[in-house]
Design a protein around this motif. Structure first.
Motif, short mmCIF file in Angstrom:
data_model
loop_
_atom_site.label_atom_id
_atom_site.label_comp_id
_atom_site.label_asym_id
_atom_site.label_seq_id
_atom_site.Cartn_x
_atom_site.Cartn_y
_atom_site.Cartn_z
N ALA A 34 43.22 102.71 146.19
CA ALA A 34 43.58 103.47 147.40
C ALA A 34 43.16 102.71 148.66
CB ALA A 34 42.92 104.84 147.36
N LEU A 35 42.02 102.05 148.60
CA LEU A 35 41.55 101.30 149.76
C LEU A 35 42.34 99.99 149.91
CD1 LEU A 35 37.68 101.63 149.80
CD2 LEU A 35 39.38 102.82 151.17
N ARG A 36 42.68 99.40 148.78
CA ARG A 36 43.36 98.11 148.87
C ARG A 36 44.77 98.23 149.43
NH1 ARG A 36 42.94 95.82 143.31
NH2 ARG A 36 41.94 97.79 142.72
N VAL A 37 45.31 99.46 149.41
CA VAL A 37 46.61 99.69 150.05
C VAL A 37 46.48 99.50 151.56
CG1 VAL A 37 48.30 101.48 150.60
CG2 VAL A 37 47.45 101.23 148.26
N LEU A 38 45.31 99.89 152.11
CA LEU A 38 45.13 99.90 153.56
C LEU A 38 44.99 98.49 154.14
CD1 LEU A 38 42.63 102.87 153.86
CD2 LEU A 38 45.10 102.89 154.19
N THR A 39 44.32 97.63 153.42
CA THR A 39 44.17 96.27 153.93
C THR A 39 43.88 95.34 152.76
OG1 THR A 39 43.10 94.87 155.57
CG2 THR A 39 41.69 96.40 154.37
N ILE B 149 35.58 106.58 150.70
CA ILE B 149 34.33 106.03 150.16
C ILE B 149 33.32 107.14 149.92
CG2 ILE B 149 32.33 104.60 150.77
CD1 ILE B 149 34.37 102.63 152.03
N ARG B 150 33.28 108.10 150.84
CA ARG B 150 32.36 109.23 150.70
C ARG B 150 32.66 110.04 149.44
NH1 ARG B 150 27.82 111.84 153.52
NH2 ARG B 150 27.14 112.45 151.49
N THR B 151 33.95 110.33 149.22
CA THR B 151 34.30 111.14 148.05
C THR B 151 34.00 110.39 146.75
OG1 THR B 151 36.57 110.38 148.19
CG2 THR B 151 36.08 112.51 149.19
N GLN B 152 33.98 109.07 146.81
CA GLN B 152 33.63 108.28 145.62
C GLN B 152 32.11 108.14 145.46
OE1 GLN B 152 36.23 106.56 143.63
NE2 GLN B 152 37.46 108.06 144.73
N GLY B 153 31.34 108.79 146.35
CA GLY B 153 29.88 108.73 146.23
C GLY B 153 29.25 107.59 147.00
N ILE C 16 29.57 100.90 147.86
CA ILE C 16 30.32 101.56 146.80
C ILE C 16 29.67 101.17 145.47
CG2 ILE C 16 32.48 101.63 148.09
CD1 ILE C 16 33.40 99.21 146.39
N ALA C 17 30.18 101.73 144.38
CA ALA C 17 29.50 101.54 143.10
C ALA C 17 29.36 100.07 142.72
CB ALA C 17 30.26 102.29 142.01
N THR C 18 30.32 99.25 143.15
CA THR C 18 30.30 97.86 142.70
C THR C 18 29.79 96.88 143.75
OG1 THR C 18 32.64 97.89 143.27
CG2 THR C 18 32.07 98.04 140.93
#
Lengths: 165, 516
Positions: free
Chosen positions: B5-10, B38-42, B68-70
Motif C-alpha cells: 500500500a505504501l509502495r503505491v504512493l512512492t 503505518i500507525r494501523t500496522q503498529g 515499521i516491523a522491518t
C-alpha cells in the motif's frame, strides 16, 4: 532493618579527606564564608554534564557538609551562586532574577567550559556565551565537566581558603 | 520493507546500510495517509524535522522517520515557500504535536489541522517572524527578556489552585517550567513549558567537520554522551561508506552499557531519596562514584565523553584493564543484589512507589513510548533486541519488561537492566576481538545522508545528518525525551503534588536533549 545495617557497615566510611587548606590572607571573600557556604546552583542551559558532577560532589565520597558547604533550595539562603551552561538567552532573565534574590555578601562561580567561555556552544544565536556577560563572576572553574575535586577546590577558594595542591 | 500500500504512493529506495532504511519522497496529500497506514500496522513516529532547501530545490523539506516491523521508513515532503504549510500528523501520532510546533519556531513552516499554534522552543530570544534554521536568518534583534506571554490554559474554577514551578528548581537539575492545577493536594492538570535550554544546536552543526561534529554531538545531552556520539558516528560512517574496525564496535557497546549502568545507579538512588529513603541515595551514590572513577581510570573520562569518534574509539583496553573491569563488575553485581532485596521489601518505599505515576500499557502504546518508561509499561521494544547493531547481534540481549507502569515498575526495569548490562560487559570483555580500535576516515569528499539509531539508557537516540564536501550541512538529533515528556503530564494526574518529584525522577528525561 538488619539488612540495611549490614549494608551500611559493608560500605563503611567512604568519605575522603578534603584537600589541605589554610586561610588565604589575600582572599577577598568575607570572613563569614569561612567553613560555611550556602550554595544555589542554576543550570543556565548546560548539557547536564556539570549537574552530574555537582550531584556527585553531594555524594558520600566528598563530605561536602564536613567542609561546611551545602546546596540550598532557595537563593534567599545562599552565599554563592554556581552557574553552568553557556547562558541561553531563554535563561538569562531567570538567572539575573536568581542573583538579585540573593542576600549580600554574595559570590558567583562559573562552572564548566560553557559557563567560562561558551564552550562548544559559543557563537550560537541562542546563547549569550558566558556567565560573565550577564553577572559579575568571582571565580571560573573550567573543565568539561569539571570533576567534583575541582569543584570542591573552587568552593574552598571562594570561602577564603588557600588550597594546597 | 514498506507494505505494498505504501509502495503505491512512492518509490521507496533501500539504503545500502546495515540498518534497514527505506527512503522516499511523498506528495503532501499522501503524507497523513502514509502516517495513518503505518500507525494501523503498529508503527511509531521516530523523528520529525525540517530543512531549508530553497537554494537547492526552491522549497523547504519536511522529514519524518517511522518505525515499521522491518525497519525505518524515512519520508520527505516538499513544502512550497509561498504557502509554507503542510498537513499535520498530530491526530495520528500525538508525539508529533510538539515537534511540529518546534518546527514552526525554527523554520517558519506551519502544520495545518492542529489547534495548538503556540510557540514551543521559541520564547523571546528572537522575533516571531525570524526563523533560525532558514539560511537567511539574520542573527540580529536577539533578546534576553523573559517570555511572560505564554498562554497556559486558565483555571476555570475558584476552587482550583495553580502552582508555577521553574525554570529554576529547588534541586540541582536542568531548567524547565511546570504549571500545576491542583485541588487540595491532588494534581488535576499539569502542563510543561520548555525551551529554556535551547542552544541552537541544529544550526551550530552547520559547516562543522566530522571531528568537531563529534564533540558537539557528545554534548547534546551530557548524561547520554555515548548514545549521541555513537549514533552520530553511525550516521557519518554511513555517508562515508566506511567500515568500522570490529574491536571499535565492541568497545562502543561497552561504553554504551557503562553509560546505562552509571545512569541507572544514579536514578535508583535518587528515586529512593525522593521517597525519603536516604540510605538508598548514599549506597547508590557511593557505587556510582566508584564506577565513574573506573571510567576515568580505564577509559579516560568519567562520563565517557569524546570516547567515540567517526571511525572507531579514542581509547583501548589492555589485558590488565580487562581483568580489573571483570573484578569490579562482579563486585558491583553482588552489591546491587543486596540493595535490590532491601528495596523490594522496604514497606516505606513500596508505599511511595507502587501505583504511583501510572502509565497503562494501552496509553503507552497509543503515545508511542519506548525506552525505560516504555518497557515499564509493557512496550517490549529494545533496539538492541529488535535491530541489533554489531556486536549486539552476537550478544543476545535479554529485554527487561514490566507491566504495571508505575514508579516501582520503572525501578524494576532499571534493576533488570543493571544485571543485563553487567552480563553484557562481562561477555564483551571476554570476547573482545583483537585489532585496532580506530581507523581514520577520509571525509574530504563525504556527501549524502546518514542515519544513526542507538538504544541509549533512557530510550532510543536518533540522528540524521546531511553532509557535503566533508562538512555537515544539516542534522537532526532526536532525543527520546520528545516522545516521553508529554506522558509525564498524564502520569501525575490524580496523584498528589508531593509525589511529582518522585514520578519525574522515575522518568528522568532530558531537558537539554529536548530543547536542543
Amino acid at each position: 532493618m538488619y539488612r540495611i545495617l549490614r549494608e551500611v557497615l559493608r560500605l563503611g566510611k567512604v568519605g575522603e579527606k578534603p584537600p589541605r587548606t589554610q586561610r588565604d590572607p589575600a582572599s577577598a571573600s568575607p570572613s563569614c564564608f569561612r567553613h560555611s557556604l550556602g550554595i544555589r546552583h542554576v543550570d543556565a542551559g548546560s548539557c547536564n554534564g556539570c549537574e552530574l558532577e555537582l550531584n556527585a560532589l553531594n555524594g558520600p565520597h566528598y563530605n561536602l557538609e564536613q567542609a561546611g558547604f551545602r546546596f540550598t533550595a532557595s537563593p534567599r539562603h545562599a552565599d554563592v551562586l554556581t552557574v553552568s551552561g553557556p547562558v541561553t538567552r531563554h535563561m538569562a532573565a531567570a538567572l539575573q532574577d536568581c542573583h538579585t534574590a540573593m542576600p549580600a555578601p554574595r559570590r558567583v562561580i562559573a562552572i564548566g567550559d560553557c559557563a567560562c567561555d561558551g564552550g562548544v556552544f559559543q557563537g550560537s544565536y541562542a546563547v549569550v556565551g558566558k556567565v560573565a556577560a550577564v553577572l559579575p563572576v568571582d571565580l571560573q572553574i573550567s573543565g568539561c565537566p569539571p570533576d567534583p575535586d575541582a569543584l570542591l577546590r573552587g568552593l574552598l577558594r571562594i570561602s577564603g581558603e588557600q588550597v594546597n595542591s | 520493507m514498506p507494505s505494498p500500500a505504501l509502495r503505491v504512493l512512492t518509490d521507496f529506495k533501500r539504503w545500502a546500510t546495515p540498518l534497514p532504511v527505506w527512503s522516499g519522497r511523498l506528495h503532501a496529500a499522501d503524507w497523513p495517509l502514509t502516517a495513518r497506514h503505518i500507525r494501523t500496522q503498529g508503527g511509531r513516529l521516530l523523528a520529525f524535522w525540517g530543512e531549508d532547501r530553497r537554494a537547492e530545490e526552491s522549497a523547504y523539506l519536511v522529514h519524518a522517520a517511522f518505525l515499521i516491523a522491518t525497519g525505518i521508513v524515512r519520508t520527505e515532503m516538499v513544502v512550497d515557500p509561498a504557502t509554507a504549510v503542510y498537513p499535520s500528523l498530530t491526530s495520528i501520532f500525538p508525539n508529533a504535536l510538539r515537534m511540529e510546533r518546534a518546527l514552526y519556531d525554527l523554520l517558519g513552516i506551519r502544520a495545518t489541522g492542529t489547534h495548538d499554534t503556540r510557540p514551543w522552543l521559541r520564547h523571546a530570544a528572537w522575533p516571531a517572524d525570524r526563523f533560525p534554521l532558514r539560511t537567511d536568518f539574520p542573527g540580529t534583534d536577539l533578546d534576553v527578556a523573559a517570555d511572560r506571554g505564554y498562554a497556559f490554559p486558565p483555571t476555570n474554577s475558584p476552587d482550583l489552585h495553580e502552582i508555577p514551578v521553574g525554570p529554576i528548581h529547588a534541586g540541582i537539575i536542568e531548567p524547565g517550567h511546570f504549571r500545576f492545577q491542583v485541588l487540595g493536594e491532588e494534581i488535576l492538570r499539569l502542563e510543561e513549558r520548555f525551551g529554556y535550554a535551547h542552544k541552537g544546536v541544529e544550526r551550530l552543526f552547520r559547516g562543522l567537520d566530522g571531528a568537531a561534529g563529534a564533540r558537539l554531538a557528545g554534548r547534546i545531552s551530557g548524561d547520554s554522551t555515548v548514545a549521541y556520539a555513537w549514533s552520530y558516528a553511525q550516521a557519518v560512517e554511513q555517508v562515508a561508506a566506511a567500515r568500522v574496525p570490529e574491536r571499535a564496535q565492541w568497545l562502543r557497546a561497552l561504553c554504551l552499557e557503562r553509560e546505562r549502568l552509571a545512569n541507572h545507579l544514579g536514578d535508583l538512588g535518587a528515586i529512593g531519596n525522593d521517597a525519603g529513603l536516604a540510605f538508598a541515595l548514599t549506597q547508590f551514590q557511593a557505587l556510582k562514584e566508584e564506577f565513574l572513577r573506573e571510567n576515568q581510570r580505564y577509559f579516560g573520562h568519567r562520563y565517557l565523553m569524546d570516547r567515540i569518534l567517526p571511525g572507531g574509539v579514542a581509547f583501548d583496553l589492555a589485558a590488565t584493564d580487562i581483568a580489573a573491569l571483570h573484578g569490579a563488575g562482579r563486585a558491583l553485581e553482588t552489591a546491587i543484589g543486596h540493595l535490590q532485596e532491601i528495596l523490594a521489601e522496604h514497606g516505606g518505599l513500596r508505599d511511595r512507589v507502587v501505583q504511583v505515576g501510572v502509565v497503562s500499557p494501552e496509553r503507552a502504546a497509543y503515545l508511542g513510548l519506548m525506552g525505560v518508561a516504555g518497557r515499564a509499561s509493557g512496550q517490549a521494544w529494545d533496539l538492541r533486541v529488535q535491530f541489533p547493531p554489531s556486536p549486539y547481534d552476537r550478544l543476545q540481549v535479554r529485554m527487561a519488561v514490566a507491566m504495571d507502569g508505575d514508579v516501582a515498575a520503572r525501578m524494576a526495569v532499571r534493576f533488570q537492566e543493571i544485571s543485563e548490562s553487567l552480563r553484557l560487559q562481562e561477555e564483551i570483555l571476554r570476547k573482545l576481538p583483537d585489532g585496532h580500535p580506530y581507523h581514520p576516515l577520509d571525509l574530504r569528499e563525504a556527501a549524502g545522508e546518514g542515519i544513526g539509531w542507538v538504544e541509549g539508557w533512557r530510550g532510543e537516540v536518533f540522528f540524521w545528518l546531511r553532509m557535503a564536501q566533508g562538512n555537515i550541512r544539516h542534522c537532526r538529533p532526536q532525543d527520546p525525551s520528545w516522545t516521553l515528556w508529554p506522558v509525564l503530564e498524564e502520569a501525575v494526574l490524580r496523584d498528589i503534588v508531593a509525589d511529582f518529584p518522585l514520578i519525574n525522577k522515575s522518568f528522568n528525561l532530558s531537558y537539554s536533549g529536548h530543547d536542543l
